[in-house]
Scaffold this motif. Sequence first.
Motif, PDB file in Angstrom:
ATOM      1  N   PRO A 184       0.834  -1.206   0.000  1.00  0.00           N
ATOM      2  CA  PRO A 184       0.000   0.000   0.000  1.00  0.00           C
ATOM      3  C   PRO A 184       0.869   1.257   0.000  1.00  0.00           C
ATOM      4  O   PRO A 184       1.920   1.284   0.636  1.00  0.00           O
ATOM      5  CB  PRO A 184      -0.802  -0.096   1.297  1.00  0.00           C
ATOM      6  N   SER A 185       0.468   2.247  -0.717  1.00  0.00           N
ATOM      7  CA  SER A 185       1.137   3.550  -0.768  1.00  0.00           C
ATOM      8  C   SER A 185       2.644   3.453  -0.980  1.00  0.00           C
ATOM      9  O   SER A 185       3.435   3.993  -0.194  1.00  0.00           O
ATOM     10  CB  SER A 185       0.852   4.336   0.521  1.00  0.00           C
ATOM     11  N   ILE A 244      -3.695   1.317  -6.970  1.00  0.00           N
ATOM     12  CA  ILE A 244      -4.935   2.091  -6.783  1.00  0.00           C
ATOM     13  C   ILE A 244      -4.788   3.525  -7.274  1.00  0.00           C
ATOM     14  O   ILE A 244      -5.653   4.013  -8.015  1.00  0.00           O
ATOM     15  CB  ILE A 244      -5.415   2.013  -5.315  1.00  0.00           C
ATOM     16  N   PRO A 245      -3.697   4.255  -6.943  1.00  0.00           N
ATOM     17  CA  PRO A 245      -3.569   5.621  -7.474  1.00  0.00           C
ATOM     18  C   PRO A 245      -3.510   5.659  -9.009  1.00  0.00           C
ATOM     19  O   PRO A 245      -4.044   6.588  -9.629  1.00  0.00           O
ATOM     20  CB  PRO A 245      -2.259   6.135  -6.861  1.00  0.00           C
ATOM     21  N   GLU A 304      -6.996   5.230 -10.208  1.00  0.00           N
ATOM     22  CA  GLU A 304      -7.720   6.491  -9.988  1.00  0.00           C
ATOM     23  C   GLU A 304      -7.371   7.508 -11.067  1.00  0.00           C
ATOM     24  O   GLU A 304      -8.242   8.213 -11.583  1.00  0.00           O
ATOM     25  CB  GLU A 304      -7.381   7.066  -8.610  1.00  0.00           C
ATOM     26  N   GLU A 355     -12.824   2.393  -5.134  1.00  0.00           N
ATOM     27  CA  GLU A 355     -13.291   3.116  -3.948  1.00  0.00           C
ATOM     28  C   GLU A 355     -13.394   2.180  -2.741  1.00  0.00           C
ATOM     29  O   GLU A 355     -12.974   2.527  -1.644  1.00  0.00           O
ATOM     30  CB  GLU A 355     -14.643   3.795  -4.218  1.00  0.00           C
ATOM     31  N   SER A 412     -11.742  -0.637  -2.292  1.00  0.00           N
ATOM     32  CA  SER A 412     -10.384  -1.043  -1.901  1.00  0.00           C
ATOM     33  C   SER A 412      -9.699   0.048  -1.098  1.00  0.00           C
ATOM     34  O   SER A 412      -9.006  -0.244  -0.119  1.00  0.00           O
ATOM     35  CB  SER A 412      -9.553  -1.383  -3.149  1.00  0.00           C
ATOM     36  N   LYS A 413      -9.878   1.302  -1.512  1.00  0.00           N
ATOM     37  CA  LYS A 413      -9.301   2.422  -0.748  1.00  0.00           C
ATOM     38  C   LYS A 413      -9.872   2.460   0.659  1.00  0.00           C
ATOM     39  O   LYS A 413      -9.140   2.645   1.633  1.00  0.00           O
ATOM     40  CB  LYS A 413      -9.593   3.753  -1.463  1.00  0.00           C
ATOM     41  N   LYS A 414     -11.167   2.273   0.748  1.00  0.00           N
ATOM     42  CA  LYS A 414     -11.824   2.303   2.056  1.00  0.00           C
ATOM     43  C   LYS A 414     -11.314   1.163   2.932  1.00  0.00           C
ATOM     44  O   LYS A 414     -10.972   1.379   4.101  1.00  0.00           O
ATOM     45  CB  LYS A 414     -13.334   2.197   1.853  1.00  0.00           C
ATOM     46  N   SER A 469      -7.735   1.842   3.983  1.00  0.00           N
ATOM     47  CA  SER A 469      -7.708   2.880   5.004  1.00  0.00           C
ATOM     48  C   SER A 469      -8.077   2.297   6.368  1.00  0.00           C
ATOM     49  O   SER A 469      -7.438   2.604   7.376  1.00  0.00           O
ATOM     50  CB  SER A 469      -8.676   4.001   4.627  1.00  0.00           C
TER      51      SER A 469
END
Length: 186
Positions: free
Chosen positions: A81-82, A139-140, A143, A168, A170-172, A175
């Motif tokens: 992630p990130s 994900i980014p 997006e 959306e 997956s982001k949630k 997070s």
Amino acid sequence: PVHAIWHALSEIRMNLDKLNSWLTLAANIGVLIGLIFLIFELDQSNRIAKYTAENARRTQFLEMNAVRIENPEIIAKLMTPSPELDKTEWVQSIYTARQQTNTWIDAENAVLNGLLSDNTYDEVLTDIDVVLSEMPGLIPAFEYILRAYKVDETSNLQTMRYLAKSVELSKKNLSNELQQPGQKDD
């Protein structure tokens, strides 16, 4: 004598009418057999076309996996992630996401044209979720693509609508996982 000639001509005409009836029946049976043969040939052609489309889709995924094996560093980063990506890696992530998206859209178009089964298309939707789960670092990039193509819940393509919702979600989920460390299921 005229009467005998007239009678002979009448018999010849009746025999020709019978012969004509038999020839017409034979021609109709020939047409029917030809239509049955044509139906079997069309069915076989459709099955061959579906197999070819299924095979092409699987080949696309094999080729994408081969590219991923050849570039393990970027894929390893995208599986976190990130991830911190430099400019080149960011471009690679966009093109990885774009390649994946185009493959999914291609599968939807094949289903719409009757070349892939609905079951195969369900596999495509599952693949969207799997890719987002395995490579949250994409994900980014997804997006970015969704914004660039102005995709939302009104998009004509089901694949793109599904991708937008899945991104959306997956982001949630991501997070929530980041806010609750150590409570991840094994």
